[in-house]
Design an enzyme around this catalytic site. Structure first.
Site, PDB file in Angstrom:
ATOM      1  CD  GLU A  89      62.766  39.913  -0.938  1.00  0.00           C
ATOM      2  OE1 GLU A  89      62.431  38.725  -0.761  1.00  0.00           O
ATOM      3  OE2 GLU A  89      63.834  40.226  -1.501  1.00  0.00           O
ATOM      4  CE  LYS A 192      67.351  39.464  -1.491  1.00  0.00           C
ATOM      5  NZ  LYS A 192      66.194  39.070  -2.319  1.00  0.00           N
ATOM      6  CB  CYS A 225      64.527  37.026   0.581  1.00  0.00           C
ATOM      7  SG  CYS A 225      63.664  35.643  -0.202  1.00  0.00           S
TER       8      CYS A 225
END
Ligand SMILES: *[C@@H]1O[C@H](CO)[C@@H](O)[C@H](O)[C@H]1NC(C)=O
Ligand SMILES: *[C@@H]1O[C@H](CO)[C@@H](O)[C@H](O)[C@H]1NC(C)=O
Ligand SMILES: *[C@@H]1O[C@H](CO)[C@@H](O)[C@H](O)[C@H]1NC(C)=O
Ligand SMILES: *[C@@H]1O[C@H](CO)[C@@H](O)[C@H](O)[C@H]1NC(C)=O
Ligand SMILES: *[C@@H]1O[C@H](CO)[C@@H](O)[C@H](O)[C@H]1NC(C)=O
Ligand SMILES: *[C@@H]1O[C@H](CO)[C@@H](O)[C@H](O)[C@H]1NC(C)=O
Ligand SMILES: *[C@@H]1O[C@H](CO)[C@@H](O)[C@H](O)[C@H]1NC(C)=O
Ligand SMILES: *[C@@H]1O[C@H](CO)[C@@H](O)[C@H](O)[C@H]1NC(C)=O
Length: 521
Positions: A89, A192, A225
């Site tokens: 990321e 995300k 993440c």
């Protein structure tokens, strides 16, 4: 977003025994084939000042430095036979941008569900797509799948969105994974869902559940993440039978419970999935720890203070996981062992062979101490061996242990329980049982950051959870992850983890339960 966990079928009525001997393979569990996966922990090259907006040419010049490293590493991965390579990321632009200062880094990424595009062979189709072109050519020239993370700018309203909502400045900005096939075609795009203090980016109007299929290993699902802690998209992917997850991350290590390799390994074991985790290497923000985790093995890297700050390529051959196992498990009778123990000899005669004591009330005396900002209720272990309970309300944890002190240094351990809503740096409901080494010899130091330990311990740690999502881990000194010798989940929520013969001192043993259904209460 009140999400029900009722549809999660595969842990429902199973009594499972799993056993691990070492980090390498129990591939006999898998009838099918294998593939070679690679993740790259990238020592990111940052702009000196992310607070100054860069022109597009300056931003490209910056990103090219990181892309050049990606290109080198892709060649090295291909030489080792990798079929898929994952980059972390924020690996091209870095972090700490806001909505304005990131603008030079943004490209508008077309939706691969709407159109087929190979940026390497058709660069002229869209302007302002140099990063997409570079990544696509890296995949094509090395004949491997490439997953990378970049910044996407989308006009409002998005075509794929049913909701007609729009940020005030009239466009979206997303933290985005892109996937390129081995010929360079863009095959997946994922935005995300769970942002972690990312002023540059928007949360997508609805959670995206994005997968792609490969000829060598079937289906993969995408997350980024902080997503790994939440139901959307992680658990939804797994519920849909996706068992190979790709996970670019910029993970800031936080001991004692959420070190990168510790939690990523735990997620892979607890959900019985493969996780390809690529982290950034950036010591200033405690970012390191990448790995290729399967239900049977862990190949990982975790740097330490003082190590040269550099990248690390990990390559491993891993089994293709059968997407239908959930369906098979649901067909088994209650009490059926679905994964047979391996050849490892069990620790008969050790401290922890009796089972299922009642988890009713705490051994005394208890004390409350914060661990990662949550008020854990603790009891201390004595220096030899014993049998302890600790409860937070009606949530109780049990520990049988025998300490095997090494050397002369004295180390204090405690058993902690926490049931409640974590509210610092994110909001998520937990039930956690953890044995931790305390930072000092005072009870008040229990729950603080500890990286080293000498004391080895044979133990059985058990809790009765109000969720089936429990992620187990054993973290030894200097961020070494050990494979729990024995894990058991029974109907009714009882989870047992047994371990002995540690290779290093015990830092944390943890059963990390996620009460997704209480996150919004
Ligand atoms: C972003 O940061 C810059 C530099 O610190 C500042 O001038 C600008 O106002 C900020 N923009 C937003 C949208 O916060
Ligand atoms: C790309 O930009 C050039 C110069 O501004 C313009 O002439 C061209 O039409 C653009 N191409 C596309 C596909 O938008
Ligand atoms: C990669 O990006 C650079 C700009 O940063 C561009 O000049 C170059 O053409 C790109 N390479 C490819 C193969 O797309
Ligand atoms: C990094 O870890 C060290 C040691 O655990 C800690 O003291 C420091 O505050 C951490 N830094 C950040 C940015 O979290
Ligand atoms: C995990 O997956 C493996 C292989 O796909 C399967 O054999 C095993 O039963 C599963 N284990 C659990 C705990 O469900
Ligand atoms: C633990 O170590 C002892 C002594 O080396 C050995 O006999 C035993 O089999 C080991 N147990 C496990 C579970 O590996
Ligand atoms: C530790 O606790 C166990 C049982 O809880 C007890 O038998 C033993 O004597 C204790 N040891 C010490 C040194 O207090
Ligand atoms: C857990 O312990 C904390 C700290 O003692 C307490 O405030 C909280 O009420 C307890 N939770 C439950 C469910 O009893």
């Amino acid at each position: 977003m009140a999400l029900k966990e009722a549809t999660m079928y595969f842990f429902a009525v199973i009594f499972v025994t799993l056993s691990f001997t070492s980090a390498i393979g129990r591939t006999e569990h898998v009838a099918g084939s294998t593939y070679v996966a690679a993740v790259y922990e990238h020592r990111i090259i940052l702009e000196p000042d992310p607070h100054v907006p860069l022109s597009r040419p300056a931003a490209l010049k910056h990103m090219q430095k990181n892309l050049d490293i990606y290109k080198e590493q892709a060649e090295l991965a291909a030489q080792q036979g990798a079929q898929i390579l994952v980059f972390p990321e924020d690996g091209l632009q870095g972090f700490i941008f806001n909505r304005t200062t990131i603008s030079g880094y943004l490209e508008t990424i077309p939706d691969p569900q709407q159109e087929s595009w190979n940026p390497c062979t058709e660069p002229e189709r869209y302007n302002n797509t140099e990063v997409l072109q570079n990544l696509s050519c890296i995949a094509r020239h090395n004949k491997l799948y490439v997953v990378a993370n970049m910044a996407d700018r989308q006009p409002c309203p998005m075509k794929s969105s049913l909701l007609f909502i729009c940020p005030p400045d009239g466009h979206w900005q997303f933290n985005t994974n892109v996937v390129f096939r081995s010929d360079g075609q863009l095959v997946a795009r994922y935005h995300k869902q769970n942002l972690f203090f990312e002023a540059a980016f928007d949360t997508p109007p609805q959670p995206e559940i994005i997968t792609f299929d490969t000829p060598f290993a079937g289906r993969f699902g995408l997350l980024i993440c902080f997503d790994i802690l939440f139901h959307e998209p992680t658990v939804t992917l797994v519920e849909k039978g996706v068992r190979q997850l790709i996970f670019p991350t910029a993970w800031m290590n936080s001991l004692p419970l959420l070190d990168s390799v510790q939690f990523h390994r735990a997620l892979s074991l607890g959900a019985n999935v493969t996780l390809l985790a690529a982290n950034i290497r950036y010591d200033h923000m405690n970012m390191t720890g990448s790995g290729i985790y399967t239900p049977f093995s862990a190949t990982y890297h975790h740097a330490h203070r003082g190590d040269p700050e550099e990248g690390r390529l990990l390559v491993a051959r891993v089994p293709v996981l059968d997407p239908l196992w959930g369906g098979q498990s649901v067909a088994t009778e209650e009490g059926v062992v679905t994964a047979e123990s391996t050849t490892s000899t069990s620790s008969q005669g050790n401290c922890c062979d009796s089972s299922h004591p009642e988890l009713l009330s705490s051994s005394s005396p208890t004390f409350v101490s914060p661990m990662m900002f949550d008020p854990f209720t603790f009891v201390l272990l004595n220096e030899t061996e014993g049998n302890l309970n600790v409860c937070n309300g009606t949530f109780c944890c049990h520990l049988q242990y025998r300490q095997l002190p090494q050397g002369s240094s004295k180390e204090l351990y405690a058993l902690g329980a926490f049931a409640g809503l974590h509210t610092v740096d994110g909001r998520y409901a937990l039930q956690v049982c953890a044995v931790v080494r305390c930072a000092g010899l005072e009870a008040s130091s229990c729950g603080q950051v500890v990286e080293e330990a000498e004391t080895k311990m044979d133990f059985l740690l058990e809790g009765k959870f109000g969720t089936k999502y429990v992620y187990p881990s054993v973290l030894a000194s200097h961020q070494v992850v050990e494979e729990p010798e024995h894990l058991e989940k029974t109907a009714g929520g009882r989870v047992t983890m047994k371990h002995s013969n540690m290779t290093g001192g015990l830092v944390t043993a943890c059963l990390y339960g996620r009460m997704y259904h209480l996150d919004n209460e």
